[in-house]
Design a protein around this motif. Structure first.
Motif, PDB file in Angstrom:
ATOM      1  N   GLU A  86      26.430  70.639  21.603  1.00 35.46           N
ATOM      2  CA  GLU A  86      27.170  70.723  20.329  1.00 35.46           C
ATOM      3  C   GLU A  86      28.651  70.442  20.547  1.00 35.46           C
ATOM      4  OE1 GLU A  86      27.663  71.032  16.285  1.00 35.46           O
ATOM      5  OE2 GLU A  86      25.778  71.028  17.370  1.00 35.46           O
ATOM      6  N   THR A 111      29.060  66.735  21.248  1.00 37.46           N
ATOM      7  CA  THR A 111      28.896  65.952  20.021  1.00 37.46           C
ATOM      8  C   THR A 111      30.134  66.052  19.134  1.00 37.46           C
ATOM      9  OG1 THR A 111      26.506  66.315  20.095  1.00 37.46           O
ATOM     10  CG2 THR A 111      27.428  65.619  17.991  1.00 37.46           C
ATOM     11  N   CYS A 112      30.643  67.257  18.956  1.00 37.26           N
ATOM     12  CA  CYS A 112      31.842  67.440  18.131  1.00 37.26           C
ATOM     13  C   CYS A 112      33.052  66.740  18.747  1.00 37.26           C
ATOM     14  CB  CYS A 112      32.134  68.928  17.943  1.00 37.26           C
ATOM     15  SG  CYS A 112      30.927  69.778  16.909  1.00 37.26           S
ATOM     16  N   THR A 171      32.677  62.984  18.257  1.00 39.01           N
ATOM     17  CA  THR A 171      32.934  62.645  16.859  1.00 39.01           C
ATOM     18  C   THR A 171      34.426  62.725  16.556  1.00 39.01           C
ATOM     19  OG1 THR A 171      30.752  63.523  16.290  1.00 39.01           O
ATOM     20  CG2 THR A 171      32.266  63.148  14.472  1.00 39.01           C
ATOM     21  N   SER A 221      35.705  67.204  12.247  1.00 36.88           N
ATOM     22  CA  SER A 221      35.144  67.420  13.585  1.00 36.88           C
ATOM     23  C   SER A 221      35.887  68.537  14.304  1.00 36.88           C
ATOM     24  CB  SER A 221      35.235  66.144  14.412  1.00 36.88           C
ATOM     25  OG  SER A 221      34.468  65.134  13.843  1.00 36.88           O
ATOM     26  N   ARG A 230      34.473  71.736  13.079  1.00 37.52           N
ATOM     27  CA  ARG A 230      33.152  71.991  13.665  1.00 37.52           C
ATOM     28  C   ARG A 230      33.283  72.390  15.145  1.00 37.52           C
ATOM     29  NH1 ARG A 230      29.068  70.915  10.495  1.00 37.52           N
ATOM     30  NH2 ARG A 230      27.561  70.712  12.180  1.00 37.52           N
ATOM     31  N   LEU A 231      34.187  71.726  15.852  1.00 36.85           N
ATOM     32  CA  LEU A 231      34.388  72.028  17.268  1.00 36.85           C
ATOM     33  C   LEU A 231      34.901  73.454  17.457  1.00 36.85           C
ATOM     34  CD1 LEU A 231      34.413  70.993  20.206  1.00 36.85           C
ATOM     35  CD2 LEU A 231      36.752  70.209  19.792  1.00 36.85           C
ATOM     36  N   SER A 270      32.293  75.994  16.680  1.00 32.74           N
ATOM     37  CA  SER A 270      31.231  76.130  17.683  1.00 32.74           C
ATOM     38  C   SER A 270      31.622  77.132  18.774  1.00 32.74           C
ATOM     39  CB  SER A 270      30.892  74.776  18.295  1.00 32.74           C
ATOM     40  OG  SER A 270      31.933  74.304  19.102  1.00 32.74           O
ATOM     41  N   SER A 318      28.261  75.760  12.666  1.00 31.72           N
ATOM     42  CA  SER A 318      28.436  74.569  13.489  1.00 31.72           C
ATOM     43  C   SER A 318      27.590  73.437  13.016  1.00 31.72           C
ATOM     44  CB  SER A 318      28.102  74.853  14.940  1.00 31.72           C
ATOM     45  OG  SER A 318      26.787  75.332  15.079  1.00 31.72           O
TER      46      SER A 318
END
Length: 164
Positions: free
Chosen positions: A95, A98-99, A102, A150, A153-154, A157, A164
């Motif tokens: 995760e 990915t964040c 992105t 992003s 989201r980061l 997380s 997330s």
């Protein structure tokens, strides 16, 4: 850090609301433009030259803004079947990766988009004659929104109570 995440989330929520309204207005204008073009072409046999260009401009902005919203709302296609089968720690690492990827893409799109807008400065569209920067500005705006969403989201997380 929780206060920073909460402030970023509130800021992004307000930005998201504005972006959704803009997308609705743009999409409505695009549909009206296309309906006008179809009516003028098939009913009156007098197709206007400007409708296709305007529809392309509106479509480009709507799609790139929706791309950014997809990052915030997490409605892009994602294959979770493998991720759900790995241990929770590895899932967290995936995760974060990915964040981060992105976020890097959003920053790259914003930076490259600004460079391209600067490079195309002074050009005008063929049919309507609007500054072409208006069309190409959609890319850096989209990239900036992707980076902002992003980042949220980061940071979320890492926060045990965040989404997330």
């Amino acid at each position: 850090m929780r206060y920073a995440i909460r402030a970023l989330r509130q800021c992004n929520t307000a930005i998201t609301w504005i972006v959704k309204v803009v997308v609705m207005v743009i999409s409505s204008a695009m549909v009206a433009t296309i309906c006008w073009q179809v009516a003028m072409r098939y009913v009156f046999n007098l197709p206007p030259s400007w409708t296709e260009e305007l529809a392309l401009l509106l479509f480009s902005w709507a799609m790139l803004l929706m791309l950014a919203l997809g990052v915030r709302e997490a409605f892009h296609v994602r294959v979770d079947i493998l991720i759900e089968r790995v241990p929770a720690v590895l899932r967290q690492v995936i995760e974060v990766f990915t964040c981060t990827a992105t976020l890097a893409f959003g920053l790259f799109l914003a930076s490259s988009g600004v460079d391209y807008v600067e490079e195309m400065r002074g050009s005008i569209s063929a049919a309507i004659g609007y500054p072409i920067e208006l069309l190409y500005s959609a890319a850096p705006v989209c990239g900036g929104l992707i980076a902002l969403y992003s980042l949220e989201r980061l940071l979320s997380s890492f926060d045990s109570g965040g989404r997330s």
